[in-house]
Design an enzyme around this catalytic site. Structure first.
Site, short mmCIF file in Angstrom:
data_model
loop_
_atom_site.label_atom_id
_atom_site.label_comp_id
_atom_site.label_asym_id
_atom_site.label_seq_id
_atom_site.Cartn_x
_atom_site.Cartn_y
_atom_site.Cartn_z
N LYS A 34 0.75 -0.90 0.36
CA LYS A 34 0.51 0.13 0.23
C LYS A 34 1.11 1.76 -0.32
CE LYS A 34 -0.27 -0.09 4.91
NZ LYS A 34 -1.08 -0.83 6.31
N ARG A 129 -10.92 0.12 14.49
CA ARG A 129 -9.84 0.74 13.35
C ARG A 129 -11.33 0.40 12.15
NH1 ARG A 129 -4.66 1.47 10.72
NH2 ARG A 129 -4.72 -0.64 9.68
N TYR A 251 17.82 29.14 9.11
CA TYR A 251 16.34 29.40 9.56
C TYR A 251 16.44 29.19 11.31
CZ TYR A 251 14.49 29.80 5.27
OH TYR A 251 14.43 30.37 4.08
N MET A 299 13.84 23.58 3.22
CA MET A 299 12.79 23.58 2.12
C MET A 299 14.00 22.45 1.32
SD MET A 299 9.98 25.29 -0.95
CE MET A 299 9.21 25.46 0.71
#
Ligand SMILES: *Cc1c(COP(=O)(O)O)cnc(C)c1O
Length: 355
Positions: A34, A129, A251, A299
């Protein structure tokens, strides 16, 4: 071209499938592919797993894609169908369905189909679930057994705690009690149960993460189970900054040098699938040597400490995860699991397949 690249090792997939089979030699192995083969690429890895007795996916389109690529094994839709109109397509391509809810039983009973479809009837043994509660299970099984659109039946559950200290004893007892006397094939085990609980090795096992060479069990490295990483994510140093004590990088200035520090800038960031939550100190290999990241992941780039790797230069190879840096180690320090990092490999990363 940016130097980042993921490599998928088909040999590792084959090896890991053999590890799963050697743990559960009496069981048939349904390779769980999956989420685009846990981020590795569905058709890419299916090729490496063609010794599996079956494949498990979520979408009918993925299942049909496997059939069209020539895979003749069992294929199971882990959430079954979402709409009645998917039933005929599944039956036509001999794709088995999980049935986990009364609504799906009703769809099967009411559909007009040329060919019947095989089902895995799912019990909720505590995960809460998907699945029928134990007290409703026999009712669902007998309705499906009487349904003209149902071919073969198998019984299944999924464990919520096979990977931790709670184990499988409770849910296994519930399952065995509620299926007593039912003469159908059974499927219970995910990777953690395959590796830890032989009593769950019934007719079908469902290995997922172990096939990709990551560990299902926090704190136990994949290597301890003899697994090999199927994906390596590599890039290169594209710039070097020489910091003085007191200089910071990135950053938020999350890392400040306490000594003269050589920093490699690596072409890999969170837009490639590297976790932004990886803190300073996350393991990484540069020019074949282990070191750590510094500062915040951005990023498209991240920072690595190459102070003690004088041979590192612009162009030096960086392994973000793979053979030397277990994906689970990057995940753990980032507060997640290897599953999430593998699945999150970004579409922009070029992928090379090696045998
Ligand atoms: C994802 C999944 C698996 C595989 O789990 P791993 O922990 O990756 O081995 C098995 N069964 C079901 C129902 C699943 O959803």
């Amino acid at each position: 071209m940016r130097p980042i690249q993921a490599t998928i090792h088909l040999g590792a997939l084959r090896h890991n499938l053999e590890v799963a089979k050697s743990h559960a030699p009496q069981s048939r192995a349904m390779a769980v592919v999956k989420a685009n083969g846990y981020g590795h690429g569905l058709l890419r890895i299916a090729q490496g797993l063609d010794d599996a007795d079956g494949f498990a996916v979520l979408g009918l389109n993925e299942a049909i894609g496997l059939r069209e690529a020539g895979f003749n094994q069992a294929i199971l839709l882990l959430e079954g169908v979402f709409h009645e109109r998917e039933l005929a397509g599944a039956a036509q391509d001999d794709i088995s369905l999980v049935v986990h809810h009364l609504e799906q039983v009703r769809m099967l009973e009411q559909a007009f189909m040329d060919t019947p479809v095989s089902v895995f009837i799912k019990m909720n043994t505590g995960m809460n679930r998907l699945g029928f509660r134990p007290e409703h299970y026999a009712g669902a099984v007998s309705r499906l057994a009487a349904c003209r659109n149902v071919a073969q039946i198998a019984l299944m559950t999924h464990f919520a705690t096979a990977d931790d200290s709670l184990g499988v004893a409770g849910p296994l007892a519930i399952f065995n009690q509620a299926t007593r006397g039912m003469a159908y094939p059974v499927s219970l085990a995910n990777s953690a149960a395959i590796l830890r609980y032989p009593e769950t090795h019934t007719d079908w096992v469902r290995p997922g993460i172990m096939l990709y060479g990551a560990s299902p069990v926090a704190g136990t490295p994949a290597k301890a189970y003899g697994l090999r990483p199927a994906m390596s994510l590599a890039s290169a140093v594209i710039a070097i900054q020489n910091l003085q004590a007191g200089d910071s990088v990135g950053y938020g200035h999350r890392f400040t040098a306490s000594r003269p520090t050589r920093v490699g800038i690596v072409a890999c960031g969170y837009a490639d699938g590297y976790p932004r939550h990886a803190p300073s100190g996350t393991p990484v290999a540069v020019a074949g040597r282990m070191t750590q990241t510094l500062g915040r992941v951005s990023m498209d780039m991240l920072f690595v400490d190459i102070t003690d790797i004088p041979e590192a230069v612009v162009g030096s190879a960086v392994e973000l995860w793979g053979e030397h840096v277990p994906v689970d180690a990057v995940a753990e320090i980032s507060g997640t699991v290897g599953y999430e990092l593998l699945c999150a490999l970004a579409a922009r990363v070029p992928v090379k397949v090696v045998s």
